[in-house]
Design an enzyme around this catalytic site. Structure first.
Site, PDB file in Angstrom:
ATOM      1  N   ASP A   1      50.453  16.794  58.174  1.00 17.82           N
ATOM      2  CA  ASP A   1      50.267  15.775  57.128  1.00 17.82           C
ATOM      3  C   ASP A   1      49.538  16.274  55.882  1.00 17.82           C
ATOM      4  O   ASP A   1      49.144  15.472  55.029  1.00 17.82           O
ATOM      5  CB  ASP A   1      49.489  14.547  57.673  1.00 17.82           C
ATOM      6  CG  ASP A   1      50.343  13.719  58.619  1.00 17.82           C
ATOM      7  OD1 ASP A   1      51.570  13.946  58.640  1.00 17.82           O
ATOM      8  OD2 ASP A   1      49.783  12.866  59.316  1.00 17.82           O
TER       9      ASP A   1
ATOM     10  N   HIS B   1      43.878  44.747  46.748  1.00 18.43           N
ATOM     11  CA  HIS B   1      44.058  43.298  46.841  1.00 18.43           C
ATOM     12  C   HIS B   1      43.178  42.708  47.952  1.00 18.43           C
ATOM     13  O   HIS B   1      43.641  41.935  48.792  1.00 18.43           O
ATOM     14  CB  HIS B   1      45.538  42.937  47.045  1.00 18.43           C
ATOM     15  CG  HIS B   1      46.353  43.137  45.801  1.00 18.43           C
ATOM     16  ND1 HIS B   1      47.726  43.155  45.792  1.00 18.43           N
ATOM     17  CD2 HIS B   1      45.979  43.336  44.507  1.00 18.43           C
ATOM     18  CE1 HIS B   1      48.154  43.359  44.556  1.00 18.43           C
ATOM     19  NE2 HIS B   1      47.116  43.471  43.756  1.00 18.43           N
TER      20      HIS B   1
ATOM     21  N   ASP C   1      38.266  40.715  40.469  1.00 17.33           N
ATOM     22  CA  ASP C   1      39.562  40.529  39.809  1.00 17.33           C
ATOM     23  C   ASP C   1      39.908  39.060  39.982  1.00 17.33           C
ATOM     24  O   ASP C   1      40.287  38.625  41.079  1.00 17.33           O
ATOM     25  CB  ASP C   1      40.597  41.450  40.475  1.00 17.33           C
ATOM     26  CG  ASP C   1      41.970  41.383  39.806  1.00 17.33           C
ATOM     27  OD1 ASP C   1      42.229  40.431  39.045  1.00 17.33           O
ATOM     28  OD2 ASP C   1      42.788  42.286  40.083  1.00 17.33           O
TER      29      ASP C   1
ATOM     30  N   ASP D   1      44.343  37.231  33.844  1.00 17.35           N
ATOM     31  CA  ASP D   1      44.177  38.221  34.914  1.00 17.35           C
ATOM     32  C   ASP D   1      43.126  39.233  34.440  1.00 17.35           C
ATOM     33  O   ASP D   1      43.441  40.130  33.667  1.00 17.35           O
ATOM     34  CB  ASP D   1      45.549  38.890  35.169  1.00 17.35           C
ATOM     35  CG  ASP D   1      45.521  39.854  36.332  1.00 17.35           C
ATOM     36  OD1 ASP D   1      44.493  39.925  37.029  1.00 17.35           O
ATOM     37  OD2 ASP D   1      46.545  40.545  36.541  1.00 17.35           O
TER      38      ASP D   1
ATOM     39  N   HIS E   1      47.798  52.761  41.239  1.00 16.52           N
ATOM     40  CA  HIS E   1      48.664  51.710  40.682  1.00 16.52           C
ATOM     41  C   HIS E   1      48.956  52.001  39.216  1.00 16.52           C
ATOM     42  O   HIS E   1      48.372  52.924  38.627  1.00 16.52           O
ATOM     43  CB  HIS E   1      48.028  50.321  40.854  1.00 16.52           C
ATOM     44  CG  HIS E   1      46.651  50.162  40.261  1.00 16.52           C
ATOM     45  ND1 HIS E   1      46.445  49.868  38.933  1.00 16.52           N
ATOM     46  CD2 HIS E   1      45.407  50.237  40.820  1.00 16.52           C
ATOM     47  CE1 HIS E   1      45.145  49.753  38.707  1.00 16.52           C
ATOM     48  NE2 HIS E   1      44.483  49.992  39.822  1.00 16.52           N
TER      49      HIS E   1
ATOM     50  N   HIS F   1      51.073  45.126  33.831  1.00 10.30           N
ATOM     51  CA  HIS F   1      52.284  44.365  34.171  1.00 10.30           C
ATOM     52  C   HIS F   1      52.387  43.223  33.179  1.00 10.30           C
ATOM     53  O   HIS F   1      51.385  42.827  32.564  1.00 10.30           O
ATOM     54  CB  HIS F   1      52.210  43.845  35.615  1.00 10.30           C
ATOM     55  CG  HIS F   1      50.922  43.114  35.931  1.00 10.30           C
ATOM     56  ND1 HIS F   1      50.705  41.807  35.570  1.00 10.30           N
ATOM     57  CD2 HIS F   1      49.766  43.525  36.527  1.00 10.30           C
ATOM     58  CE1 HIS F   1      49.485  41.439  35.959  1.00 10.30           C
ATOM     59  NE2 HIS F   1      48.876  42.469  36.530  1.00 10.30           N
TER      60      HIS F   1
ATOM     61  N   HIS G   1      52.166  38.256  37.847  1.00  7.48           N
ATOM     62  CA  HIS G   1      53.056  39.406  37.638  1.00  7.48           C
ATOM     63  C   HIS G   1      54.315  38.791  37.047  1.00  7.48           C
ATOM     64  O   HIS G   1      55.203  38.350  37.767  1.00  7.48           O
ATOM     65  CB  HIS G   1      53.349  40.139  38.952  1.00  7.48           C
ATOM     66  CG  HIS G   1      52.141  40.865  39.469  1.00  7.48           C
ATOM     67  ND1 HIS G   1      52.129  41.542  40.652  1.00  7.48           N
ATOM     68  CD2 HIS G   1      50.894  41.043  38.955  1.00  7.48           C
ATOM     69  CE1 HIS G   1      50.926  42.090  40.841  1.00  7.48           C
ATOM     70  NE2 HIS G   1      50.163  41.788  39.825  1.00  7.48           N
TER      71      HIS G   1
ATOM     72  N   GLU H   1      44.915  47.686  32.872  1.00  8.50           N
ATOM     73  CA  GLU H   1      43.977  47.651  33.999  1.00  8.50           C
ATOM     74  C   GLU H   1      43.824  48.979  34.728  1.00  8.50           C
ATOM     75  O   GLU H   1      44.133  49.099  35.916  1.00  8.50           O
ATOM     76  CB  GLU H   1      44.396  46.572  34.991  1.00  8.50           C
ATOM     77  CG  GLU H   1      45.870  46.590  35.405  1.00  8.50           C
ATOM     78  CD  GLU H   1      46.181  45.483  36.420  1.00  8.50           C
ATOM     79  OE1 GLU H   1      45.476  45.409  37.445  1.00  8.50           O
ATOM     80  OE2 GLU H   1      47.126  44.712  36.196  1.00  8.50           O
TER      81      GLU H   1
ATOM     82  N   TYR I   1      39.227  54.768  42.287  1.00 10.46           N
ATOM     83  CA  TYR I   1      38.809  54.264  43.602  1.00 10.46           C
ATOM     84  C   TYR I   1      38.421  55.450  44.484  1.00 10.46           C
ATOM     85  O   TYR I   1      39.229  56.353  44.710  1.00 10.46           O
ATOM     86  CB  TYR I   1      39.953  53.463  44.246  1.00 10.46           C
ATOM     87  CG  TYR I   1      40.493  52.403  43.307  1.00 10.46           C
ATOM     88  CD1 TYR I   1      39.881  51.157  43.207  1.00 10.46           C
ATOM     89  CD2 TYR I   1      41.585  52.669  42.470  1.00 10.46           C
ATOM     90  CE1 TYR I   1      40.354  50.186  42.303  1.00 10.46           C
ATOM     91  CE2 TYR I   1      42.063  51.717  41.572  1.00 10.46           C
ATOM     92  CZ  TYR I   1      41.440  50.487  41.497  1.00 10.46           C
ATOM     93  OH  TYR I   1      41.899  49.548  40.608  1.00 10.46           O
TER      94      TYR I   1
ATOM     95  N   ARG J   1      37.650  48.926  38.431  1.00 14.12           N
ATOM     96  CA  ARG J   1      38.846  48.560  37.654  1.00 14.12           C
ATOM     97  C   ARG J   1      38.353  47.711  36.490  1.00 14.12           C
ATOM     98  O   ARG J   1      37.415  46.915  36.644  1.00 14.12           O
ATOM     99  CB  ARG J   1      39.854  47.788  38.521  1.00 14.12           C
ATOM    100  CG  ARG J   1      41.091  47.353  37.770  1.00 14.12           C
ATOM    101  CD  ARG J   1      42.284  46.974  38.671  1.00 14.12           C
ATOM    102  NE  ARG J   1      42.090  45.799  39.492  1.00 14.12           N
ATOM    103  CZ  ARG J   1      41.878  45.811  40.801  1.00 14.12           C
ATOM    104  NH1 ARG J   1      41.829  46.963  41.456  1.00 14.12           N
ATOM    105  NH2 ARG J   1      41.710  44.694  41.473  1.00 14.12           N
TER     106      ARG J   1
ATOM    107  N   GLU K   1      40.113  45.238  33.583  1.00 14.46           N
ATOM    108  CA  GLU K   1      41.431  44.656  33.267  1.00 14.46           C
ATOM    109  C   GLU K   1      41.308  43.587  32.197  1.00 14.46           C
ATOM    110  O   GLU K   1      40.497  42.661  32.309  1.00 14.46           O
ATOM    111  CB  GLU K   1      42.028  44.033  34.541  1.00 14.46           C
ATOM    112  CG  GLU K   1      43.333  43.298  34.294  1.00 14.46           C
ATOM    113  CD  GLU K   1      44.012  42.841  35.581  1.00 14.46           C
ATOM    114  OE1 GLU K   1      43.303  42.614  36.584  1.00 14.46           O
ATOM    115  OE2 GLU K   1      45.252  42.706  35.572  1.00 14.46           O
TER     116      GLU K   1
HETATM  117  N1  GLY Z   1      45.311  40.372  40.022  1.00 11.40           N
HETATM  118  C1  GLY Z   1      46.420  41.150  40.389  1.00 11.40           C
HETATM  119  C2  GLY Z   1      46.658  42.234  39.459  1.00 11.40           C
HETATM  120  O1  GLY Z   1      45.761  42.641  38.744  1.00 11.40           O
HETATM  121  O2  GLY Z   1      47.735  42.730  39.333  1.00 11.40           O
HETATM  122 MN    MN Z   2      46.807  42.587  36.879  1.00  9.85          MN
HETATM  123 MN    MN Z   3      44.059  41.524  38.272  1.00 13.23          MN
END
Ligand code: GLY
Ligand code: MN
Ligand code: MN
Length: 439
Positions: free
Chosen positions: A40, A243, A260, A271, A350, A354, A361, A384, A388, A405, A407
């Site tokens: 529910d 993540h 983040d 972001d 990475h 993006h 994304h 970003e 690491y 990071r 960003e």
């Molecule tokens: N928050 C996810 C990324 O930075 O792509």
């Molecule tokens: Mn991002």
């Molecule tokens: Mn991010």
């Protein structure tokens, strides 16, 4: 209810899409389904981005139909009917009668009647634009309607001849943000930056990751926004998990914390990532590593301008990061050779950004044919870079469990860029000053 500016904007988007589709075509765009959470209880409803982009309508159980050049109306909406009992329990509904004025639809019908009405409208289109494969239940319904038309072929009906993926043309449109969209994204960026500042001021050794995450939930909610994605708050080693969303540990004196987190405001995402010392002061090795990432980000942002390729900011970032890794003694050799060998990937796994928009994304191709596409006015990208150093990577002890990071969200302007999120401090001095001040 949409205001006049929003009505005009959604109308313009539908017109652009219909122009690209050409006549003798229809587009079918379903709303997102409600997703059950447990008995529910449903997850908070989030409208499908494509559907919202074209209609501005936030209710479930709706389908938009676009039929360029159709005499009886080009924008048809199927939606829920008003129902006093349902509305008492579950909330207000726009209803079929109010949909034309509220959303600029040419006509509206009850969603319960769609099986009777839609197959007839399909005959308007030799070509059907539809995003197949995202919603298997709705795919089956579309096939059922097509088969209904086919079954009547001897009675003179005209089944569609072609199915075309709607994603591609619609997502190209979504890639270029209008003034209205960048305005909303600027606000999403500001709300998110304010939340990052609150978190910096609230942070101290012993506080937990979820308590810092709560600063974001609170600030977003206070501003009529919500999380664009689950906030990542990782102290020490957790900051090296890209993540990480458990947010369950206490933060330790001497560690960095990586956050983040971004707001979704009126359907658009921010972001932002910031990394700062739990105790308010960077150690000298933390500062060294941090300033490499900061410099990488500055050179990448510098490359965000019309005419540069999508890949230019990434190349700028990896150059600075690779040099920095040599400076830290983690890589040895010639910088260009190291870049060619992707040596940085052990510590930076990475890409540098993006697309950003209604989806964090966001949609839009990164390559046209085989080449990285060129940046153009109105595109919004994140920038970003990070480094690491989990203990398992074998780095010298002083660097172990440092994850960094930084960003920001950057819109391409006519002659350069605008950073939508620069209210959130990121130089060592600014961060330390903010953390030393009380809120
Ligand atoms: N928050 C996810 C990324 O930075 O792509
Ligand atoms: Mn991002
Ligand atoms: Mn991010």
């Amino acid at each position: 209810m949409l205001n006049k500016t929003q009505l005009k904007e959604h109308h313009r988007r539908r017109q652009n899409l219909m122009r690209a589709m050409g006549n003798n075509a229809i587009a079918i765009i379903p709303a997102a389904n409600v997703k059950p959470r447990n008995r529910d209880v449903d997850y908070p409803y989030r409208q499908d981005s494509d559907f919202f982009y074209l209609t501005g309508f936030t209710e479930p159980e709706s389908v938009a139909l676009l039929a360029p050049g159709r005499k009886g109306g080009e924008f048809i909406l199927f939606c829920r009917q008003r129902d006093p009992q349902q509305e008492t329990w579950h909330g207000r509904r726009l209803g079929v009668e109010r949909a034309p004025e509220a959303l600029g639809a040419d006509d509206a019908f009850p969603i319960d009647d769609i099986d009777e009405i839609l197959p007839g409208m399909m005959e308007h289109g030799e070509r059907i634009f539809y995003s197949m494969g995202l919603n298997p239940e709705f795919d089956a319904q579309v096939m059922h309607w097509v088969n209904q038309v086919r079954a009547n072929i001897r009675a003179g009906s005209h089944p569609p001849k072609e199915f075309i993926s709607l994603d591609h043309i619609l997502h190209e449109m979504r890639l270029y943000k209008s003034r209205l969209e960048t305005g909303v994204m600027r606000k999403a960026g500001k709300i998110s930056a304010q939340a990052h500042m609150r978190a910096m001021q609230a942070c101290k050794p012993g506080i937990t990751e979820y308590q810092l995450a709560a600063e974001f939930t609170y600030t977003f909610a206070k501003n009529n926004a919500c999380e664009a994605y689950p906030s990542i708050v990782g102290g020490g080693a957790n900051g090296c998990i890209l993540h990480y969303t458990e947010n369950s540990d206490a933060l330790r004196d001497g560690d960095l914390v990586l956050i983040d987190a971004g707001a979704e405001y009126l359907g658009y995402a921010a972001d932002i990532t910031r990394t700062f010392p739990v105790n308010g002061r960077f150690s000298s090795i933390q500062r060294d590593a941090y300033e490499i990432v900061l410099e990488a980000q500055a050179s990448a942002i510098d490359k965000v301008k019309p005419g540069n390729s999508w890949d230019d900011p990434h190349q700028a970032a990896i150059k600075v990061l690779t040099k920095g890794l040599v400076h830290l003694g983690l890589l040895k050799g010639n910088v260009n050779q190291l870049i060619k060998k992707n040596a940085y990937q052990a510590f930076y796994m990475h890409r540098t950004g993006h697309w950003l928009g209604m989806d964090v994304h966001d949609v839009g191709d990164y390559k046209l044919d085989d080449d990285w596409r060129l940046l153009e006015k109105g595109m919004v990208t994140t920038v970003e870079p990070g480094l690491y150093f989990p203990a398992e990577s074998g780095v010298p002890k002083p660097l172990a469990n440092i994850g960094i990071r930084i960003e920001d969200d950057v819109v391409v302007t006519r002659d350069g860029n605008e950073v939508l999120t620069d209210l959130a401090p990121k130089s060592v001095e600014e961060i330390e000053a903010l953390m030393a001040s009380t809120s």
